[in-house]
Design an enzyme around this catalytic site. Structure first.
Site, PDB file in Angstrom:
ATOM      1  N   ASP A   2      37.185   2.058   3.158  1.00 16.53           N
ATOM      2  CA  ASP A   2      37.365   2.806   4.387  1.00 16.53           C
ATOM      3  C   ASP A   2      36.263   3.849   4.565  1.00 16.53           C
ATOM      4  O   ASP A   2      35.764   4.403   3.576  1.00 16.53           O
ATOM      5  CB  ASP A   2      38.729   3.503   4.371  1.00 16.53           C
ATOM      6  CG  ASP A   2      39.252   3.810   5.762  1.00 16.53           C
ATOM      7  OD1 ASP A   2      38.669   3.310   6.732  1.00 16.53           O
ATOM      8  OD2 ASP A   2      40.232   4.554   5.862  1.00 16.53           O
ATOM      9  N   ASN A  50      42.530  -5.283  12.676  1.00 15.58           N
ATOM     10  CA  ASN A  50      41.137  -5.025  13.047  1.00 15.58           C
ATOM     11  C   ASN A  50      40.669  -5.855  14.237  1.00 15.58           C
ATOM     12  O   ASN A  50      39.618  -5.565  14.828  1.00 15.58           O
ATOM     13  CB  ASN A  50      40.208  -5.270  11.857  1.00 15.58           C
ATOM     14  CG  ASN A  50      40.298  -4.199  10.792  1.00 15.58           C
ATOM     15  OD1 ASN A  50      40.022  -4.444   9.618  1.00 15.58           O
ATOM     16  ND2 ASN A  50      40.699  -2.997  11.180  1.00 15.58           N
TER      17      ASN A  50
END
Length: 228
Positions: A2, A50
């Site tokens: 991340d 996503n």
């Protein structure tokens, strides 16, 4: 993995620059894990959520991942790393990329040095739903269902439960990652953004893990001087 977007933003760069910079971190961590004897390593590369990102970013990621897979396939083979891809069911994944995933899995299928699982188009809830559907289709009665049997219907059922989850950039969320397998995982949340994450950071997380007291709901061998 991340923090790619924030890494780019801090440098006044497009988000795609952060994704491109993340390649070095991926290879560094794979090499570090292999060097210290980690037998199973999973990298969460792209989630089912996503797909909600801007189309241009998604398209860039698909091209980038394909380039990375093709570029590093010889290295993964030479290092004795077996590669797997968890997910990869959405028809929006380019056919050429899905074929590259299949080719890499076939190429490295006999390797035994380390198993690398790349979660791509992965969602933990979806895996659980699919396992339930598989049990129903097999005609399994409700009374026959056990945790072990249920786990056998998850993707790659030989994968052991997760011991340690490292989520970079300080974010403290599960984000739908391998929900069944992380039930008793230890978690570490380093502040470093993924493009800057390197082998020393990874080893520091392992050191933190080794210092944890993992009891799995039990108690230490002795409590207050009395046998457990």
């Amino acid at each position: 993995m991340d923090g790619n977007g924030r890494w780019a933003q801090r440098r006044s760069l497009p988000r795609t620059a952060g994704h491109r910079a993340a390649e070095t971190a991926v290879i560094d961590v794979i090499e570090a894990a292999r060097a210290v004897g980690v037998e199973w390593l999973s990298l969460y590369a792209f989630s089912t959520e996503n797909w909600n990102r801007p189309g241009t970013e998604v398209e860039f990621l698909m091209r980038l991942v394909r380039r990375v897979v093709r570029k590093h396939a010889p290295l993964l083979l030479a290092r004795g790393i077996r590669c797997r891809f968890l997910g990869v069911t959405d028809p929006r994944i380019p056919r050429e990329l899905a074929q590259d995933f299949d080719d890499l899995m076939t190429l490295t299928a006999d390797n035994r040095g380390m198993t690398l699982t790349v979660a791509f188009d992965h969602g933990g809830r979806r895996d659980i739903v699919e396992a339930a559907r598989s049990l129903i289709r097999s005609g399994t009665s409700a009374d026959e269902v056990s945790e072990r049997l249920f786990a056998d219907h998850l993707p790659f059922p030989d994968t052991p439960d997760v011991d340690l989850v490292i989520r970079t950039s300080g974010e403290q969320r599960i984000s739908n990652f391998m929900l069944w397998q992380v039930a008793y995982a230890e978690w570490v949340f380093p502040e470093v953004l993924w493009p800057d994450f390197r082998a020393p950071d990874f080893l520091a997380c392992l050191h933190t893990y080794r210092r944890r007291d993992r009891r799995f709901g039990g108690v230490p061998a002795r409590t207050n001087g009395d046998p457990a």
